[in-house]
Design a protein around this motif. Structure first.
Motif, PDB file in Angstrom:
ATOM      1  N   ARG A 119      21.214 -10.350  34.671  1.00 56.19           N
ATOM      2  CA  ARG A 119      21.198 -10.051  33.238  1.00 56.19           C
ATOM      3  C   ARG A 119      22.573  -9.583  32.789  1.00 56.19           C
ATOM      4  O   ARG A 119      23.505  -9.467  33.580  1.00 56.19           O
ATOM      5  N   TRP A 120      22.685  -9.301  31.499  1.00 53.21           N
ATOM      6  CA  TRP A 120      23.874  -8.671  30.940  1.00 53.21           C
ATOM      7  C   TRP A 120      23.513  -7.242  30.544  1.00 53.21           C
ATOM      8  O   TRP A 120      22.331  -6.867  30.554  1.00 53.21           O
ATOM      9  N   PRO A 121      24.486  -6.394  30.195  1.00 47.84           N
ATOM     10  CA  PRO A 121      24.143  -5.052  29.722  1.00 47.84           C
ATOM     11  C   PRO A 121      23.375  -5.135  28.400  1.00 47.84           C
ATOM     12  O   PRO A 121      23.686  -5.971  27.549  1.00 47.84           O
ATOM     13  N   GLU A 122      22.418  -4.272  28.239  1.00 46.71           N
ATOM     14  CA  GLU A 122      21.657  -4.246  26.991  1.00 46.71           C
ATOM     15  C   GLU A 122      22.547  -3.802  25.843  1.00 46.71           C
ATOM     16  O   GLU A 122      23.391  -2.913  25.988  1.00 46.71           O
ATOM     17  N   CYS A 123      22.360  -4.437  24.692  1.00 43.06           N
ATOM     18  CA  CYS A 123      23.107  -4.071  23.488  1.00 43.06           C
ATOM     19  C   CYS A 123      22.242  -3.152  22.626  1.00 43.06           C
ATOM     20  O   CYS A 123      21.070  -3.445  22.369  1.00 43.06           O
ATOM     21  N   TYR A 124      22.830  -2.039  22.149  1.00 49.95           N
ATOM     22  CA  TYR A 124      22.098  -1.094  21.316  1.00 49.95           C
ATOM     23  C   TYR A 124      22.478  -1.184  19.844  1.00 49.95           C
ATOM     24  O   TYR A 124      21.711  -0.787  18.977  1.00 49.95           O
ATOM     25  N   HIS A 125      23.667  -1.712  19.576  1.00 55.27           N
ATOM     26  CA  HIS A 125      24.087  -1.876  18.183  1.00 55.27           C
ATOM     27  C   HIS A 125      25.313  -2.788  18.171  1.00 55.27           C
ATOM     28  O   HIS A 125      26.183  -2.676  19.025  1.00 55.27           O
ATOM     29  N   ALA A 126      25.360  -3.704  17.209  1.00 60.93           N
ATOM     30  CA  ALA A 126      26.514  -4.602  17.070  1.00 60.93           C
ATOM     31  C   ALA A 126      26.825  -4.775  15.600  1.00 60.93           C
ATOM     32  O   ALA A 126      25.917  -4.864  14.765  1.00 60.93           O
ATOM     33  N   GLU A 127      28.110  -4.808  15.275  1.00 59.87           N
ATOM     34  CA  GLU A 127      28.492  -4.998  13.886  1.00 59.87           C
ATOM     35  C   GLU A 127      29.785  -5.805  13.803  1.00 59.87           C
ATOM     36  O   GLU A 127      30.610  -5.796  14.719  1.00 59.87           O
ATOM     37  N   MET A 128      29.913  -6.515  12.704  1.00 56.84           N
ATOM     38  CA  MET A 128      31.100  -7.321  12.431  1.00 56.84           C
ATOM     39  C   MET A 128      31.823  -6.709  11.251  1.00 56.84           C
ATOM     40  O   MET A 128      31.226  -6.506  10.187  1.00 56.84           O
ATOM     41  N   ASN A 129      33.100  -6.396  11.449  1.00 61.06           N
ATOM     42  CA  ASN A 129      33.924  -5.865  10.366  1.00 61.06           C
ATOM     43  C   ASN A 129      34.740  -7.017   9.810  1.00 61.06           C
ATOM     44  O   ASN A 129      35.755  -7.409  10.387  1.00 61.06           O
ATOM     45  N   GLY A 130      34.290  -7.579   8.685  1.00 64.00           N
ATOM     46  CA  GLY A 130      34.937  -8.757   8.126  1.00 64.00           C
ATOM     47  C   GLY A 130      36.346  -8.520   7.655  1.00 64.00           C
ATOM     48  O   GLY A 130      37.220  -9.380   7.794  1.00 64.00           O
ATOM     49  N   GLU A 131      36.608  -7.344   7.081  1.00 64.55           N
ATOM     50  CA  GLU A 131      37.943  -7.065   6.556  1.00 64.55           C
ATOM     51  C   GLU A 131      38.987  -6.984   7.672  1.00 64.55           C
ATOM     52  O   GLU A 131      40.113  -7.427   7.521  1.00 64.55           O
ATOM     53  N   GLU A 132      38.595  -6.406   8.802  1.00 67.97           N
ATOM     54  CA  GLU A 132      39.539  -6.235   9.896  1.00 67.97           C
ATOM     55  C   GLU A 132      39.415  -7.352  10.940  1.00 67.97           C
ATOM     56  O   GLU A 132      40.158  -7.383  11.909  1.00 67.97           O
ATOM     57  N   ASN A 133      38.462  -8.250  10.735  1.00 70.67           N
ATOM     58  CA  ASN A 133      38.246  -9.327  11.686  1.00 70.67           C
ATOM     59  C   ASN A 133      38.055  -8.794  13.100  1.00 70.67           C
ATOM     60  O   ASN A 133      38.788  -9.140  14.034  1.00 70.67           O
ATOM     61  N   GLU A 134      37.054  -7.942  13.246  1.00 73.53           N
ATOM     62  CA  GLU A 134      36.761  -7.400  14.558  1.00 73.53           C
ATOM     63  C   GLU A 134      35.253  -7.249  14.732  1.00 73.53           C
ATOM     64  O   GLU A 134      34.505  -7.127  13.760  1.00 73.53           O
ATOM     65  N   THR A 135      34.833  -7.286  15.987  1.00 74.88           N
ATOM     66  CA  THR A 135      33.441  -7.009  16.328  1.00 74.88           C
ATOM     67  C   THR A 135      33.381  -5.703  17.110  1.00 74.88           C
ATOM     68  O   THR A 135      34.320  -5.358  17.833  1.00 74.88           O
ATOM     69  N   GLN A 136      32.274  -4.972  16.945  1.00 79.62           N
ATOM     70  CA  GLN A 136      32.029  -3.769  17.727  1.00 79.62           C
ATOM     71  C   GLN A 136      30.651  -3.878  18.345  1.00 79.62           C
ATOM     72  O   GLN A 136      29.666  -4.134  17.645  1.00 79.62           O
ATOM     73  N   ILE A 137      30.593  -3.714  19.656  1.00 84.88           N
ATOM     74  CA  ILE A 137      29.330  -3.809  20.385  1.00 84.88           C
ATOM     75  C   ILE A 137      29.131  -2.534  21.188  1.00 84.88           C
ATOM     76  O   ILE A 137      29.967  -2.175  22.024  1.00 84.88           O
ATOM     77  N   TRP A 138      28.034  -1.839  20.914  1.00 85.93           N
ATOM     78  CA  TRP A 138      27.642  -0.659  21.673  1.00 85.93           C
ATOM     79  C   TRP A 138      26.640  -1.112  22.720  1.00 85.93           C
ATOM     80  O   TRP A 138      25.591  -1.649  22.389  1.00 85.93           O
ATOM     81  N   MET A 139      26.970  -0.883  23.982  1.00 80.64           N
ATOM     82  CA  MET A 139      26.119  -1.436  25.034  1.00 80.64           C
ATOM     83  C   MET A 139      25.909  -0.466  26.185  1.00 80.64           C
ATOM     84  O   MET A 139      26.579   0.567  26.302  1.00 80.64           O
ATOM     85  N   GLU A 140      24.980  -0.862  27.014  1.00 82.19           N
ATOM     86  CA  GLU A 140      24.575  -0.086  28.180  1.00 82.19           C
ATOM     87  C   GLU A 140      25.745   0.146  29.145  1.00 82.19           C
ATOM     88  O   GLU A 140      26.519  -0.767  29.426  1.00 82.19           O
ATOM     89  N   TYR A 141      25.837   1.358  29.658  1.00 82.87           N
ATOM     90  CA  TYR A 141      26.792   1.675  30.719  1.00 82.87           C
ATOM     91  C   TYR A 141      26.144   1.348  32.054  1.00 82.87           C
ATOM     92  O   TYR A 141      25.031   1.810  32.347  1.00 82.87           O
ATOM     93  N   ILE A 142      26.812   0.555  32.867  1.00 79.11           N
ATOM     94  CA  ILE A 142      26.292   0.148  34.169  1.00 79.11           C
ATOM     95  C   ILE A 142      27.138   0.797  35.258  1.00 79.11           C
ATOM     96  O   ILE A 142      28.339   0.535  35.363  1.00 79.11           O
TER      97      ILE A 142
END
Length: 342
Positions: free
Chosen positions: A95-118
Motif C-alpha cells: 500500500r501507500w501511506p494513508e492520506c488525511y488531507h490534501a489541498e491544491m493552492n492554485g495561486e502558488e501552483n503547489e499541492t499539500q498532502i498530509w499523510m501517515e508517518y511510517i
C-alpha cells in the motif's frame, strides 16, 4: 521549509485521530527539501473537545509546480491520486501511506498532502529478504490490476505514458556529452563497460520492439530503496508522482539498479525477478514470456545516467568524497556487467 497552516493540520488530525481537535501544538523536522519539493515530519500534542491531549506524528509533503522532462504534469499527480479512488486498489501487504488531507493552492501552483508517518525499514537497511518481498508484492499488485482492469483506473487522465522509458533513453542517448564520452580515447571508464553501453545502443531498436510486446501495467516508476518501507512484513511505497503506464519489469530495473546495495546487486537481480514474476503470475498467465528484459531495461534506464553521475563526480575530484562517489558509479556499471556475464 514551508510554513505550517494550523487550519490544514487540524483538518488532517481530525481524520487521523478520529476525533474533534480544538487546539494543536507542533514542531517540525525537515526530512527532504528543495526548490520544488518539501517533506516535513510534524509532531506535537493535539487537544480534543473533552480535554484529552494526544501525541501525534504526521507527514506534510508540499510539491511546487515544475516540469519533469517528458512528463510535465507529474508535480500534481500524487495529489490527483490521493483525491481519487486509487487507494482502494491497495492491500494490507502492499500500500501507500494513508492520506488525511490534501489541498491544491492554485495561486502558488503547489499541492499539500498530509499523510501517515511510517516508521519502517528503508534504504540500504533493507535486507535481501525484504527486497524479495517488495518485488513479490509489487508483482502481485500489478498482476491483480492487469487481470481486473478497474474501469476508473483506465479513466485517470494524469498518468505518465507507456513510452516514457523509451523517450528517457533516447533523450540521454542524444546527449553528446555522455554519448561521445564512452566512445572517446579520453574515457576513463573500463573498455568492457563502454562496450556494454555501445552494444545496447546498437540493439536498442530491436530490444524496444520486443519490450513493447510485454504486458502494460501500472508502474510506480521510482521504485527504489528510499521509496520502499518495510513494516511488520508489509510493504509501504511512497512518492507516486512518476507513476503511470509502463511495461512488465520496469520497476524491477529501478529496484535493482537505482543507487542500490552494490555489494549484493547481482544476488538481488537473481532473487527479485523470479519473486516479481511469481507475484504477478498469481493473477495473470505469463508463462509464454521467455525473456523478461529486466537486464536490458537496467541498461536503457541507468546506463547513461551512471555515466553522467560518474563524469560529474570526477570533474569535482580530487576531493575524497567525489573520488569515492565516482568509484561507486563504476562499481554499479561493473555489477550490471556481471549480471549478464557471470
Amino acid at each position: 521549509m514551508r510554513e505550517i497552516r494550523t487550519e490544514s493540520l487540524t483538518q488532517a488530525l481530525n481524520k487521523m485521530l478520529g476525533t474533534k481537535i480544538i487546539r494543536v501544538e507542533f514542531q517540525t523536522e525537515q526530512l527532504h527539501g528543495g526548490t520544488v519539493g518539501d517533506v516535513q515530519l510534524v509532531t506535537g500534542n493535539a487537544k480534543t473537545t473533552d480535554g484529552t491531549d494526544i501525541r501525534y506524528k504526521i507527514i506534510l509533503k508540499v510539491q511546487m509546480k515544475w516540469e519533469r522532462y517528458g512528463d510535465p504534469d507529474s508535480w500534481r499527480r500524487e495529489y490527483g491520486f490521493y483525491t481519487s479512488n486509487l487507494g482502494s486498489l491497495f492491500s494490507e501487504s502492499f500500500r501507500w501511506p494513508e492520506c488525511y488531507h490534501a489541498e491544491m493552492n492554485g495561486e502558488e501552483n503547489e499541492t499539500q498532502i498530509w499523510m501517515e508517518y511510517i516508521d519502517g525499514i528503508s534504504g540500504l537497511n533493507l535486507t535481501g529478504d525484504m527486497y524479495e518481498r517488495a518485488a513479490e508484492e509489487l508483482g502481485r499488485f500489478q498482476g491483480r490490476l492487469y487481470a481486473e482492469q478497474p474501469a476508473f483506473l483506465q479513466s485517470l487522465a494524469n498518468l505518465s505514458k507507456v513510452d516514457y522509458m523509451k523517450k528517457f533513453y533516447l533523450h540521454y542517448r542524444s546527449w553528446n556529452r555522455v554519448y561521445d564520452y564512452v566512445r572517446s580515447e579520453d574515457c576513463e571508464i573500463p573498455e568492457h563497460l563502454c562496450k556494454m553501453l555501445i552494444d545496447i545502443d546498437e540493439s536498442a531498436d530491436e530490444i524496444f520492439n520486443r519490450i513493447e510486446k510485454l504486458p502494460v501495467v501500472l508502474c510506480h516508476r521510482d521504485f527504489w530503496v528510499t521509496n520502499i518501507l518495510y513494516l511488520n512484513g508489509r510493504i509501504v511505497v511512497i512518492d507516486w508522482d512518476t507513476a503511470g503506464w509502463g511495461y512488465l519489469g520496469e520497476d524491477m530495473a529501478s529496484l535493482i539498479a537505482d543507487k542500490a546495495d552494490i555489494e549484493h546487486m547481482v544476488d538481488y537481480y537473481h532473487r527479485c525477478i523470479p519473486a516479481y514474476y511469481k507475484g504477478f503470475s498469481e493473477y495473470a498467465n505469463i508463462s509464454h514470456i521467455v525473456d523478461n528484459f529486466v537486464y536490458e531495461m537496467i541498461l536503457l534506464m541507468f546506463g547513461y545516467r551512471l555515466v553522467e553521475w560518474y563524469m560529474n563526480a570526477i570533474s569535482q575530484a580530487p576531493h575524497q568524497d567525489q573520488v569515492d562517489e565516482s568509484s561507486m558509479y563504476l562499481s554499479t556499471l561493473q555489477k550490471i556487467y556481471e549480471m549478464k556475464n557471470e
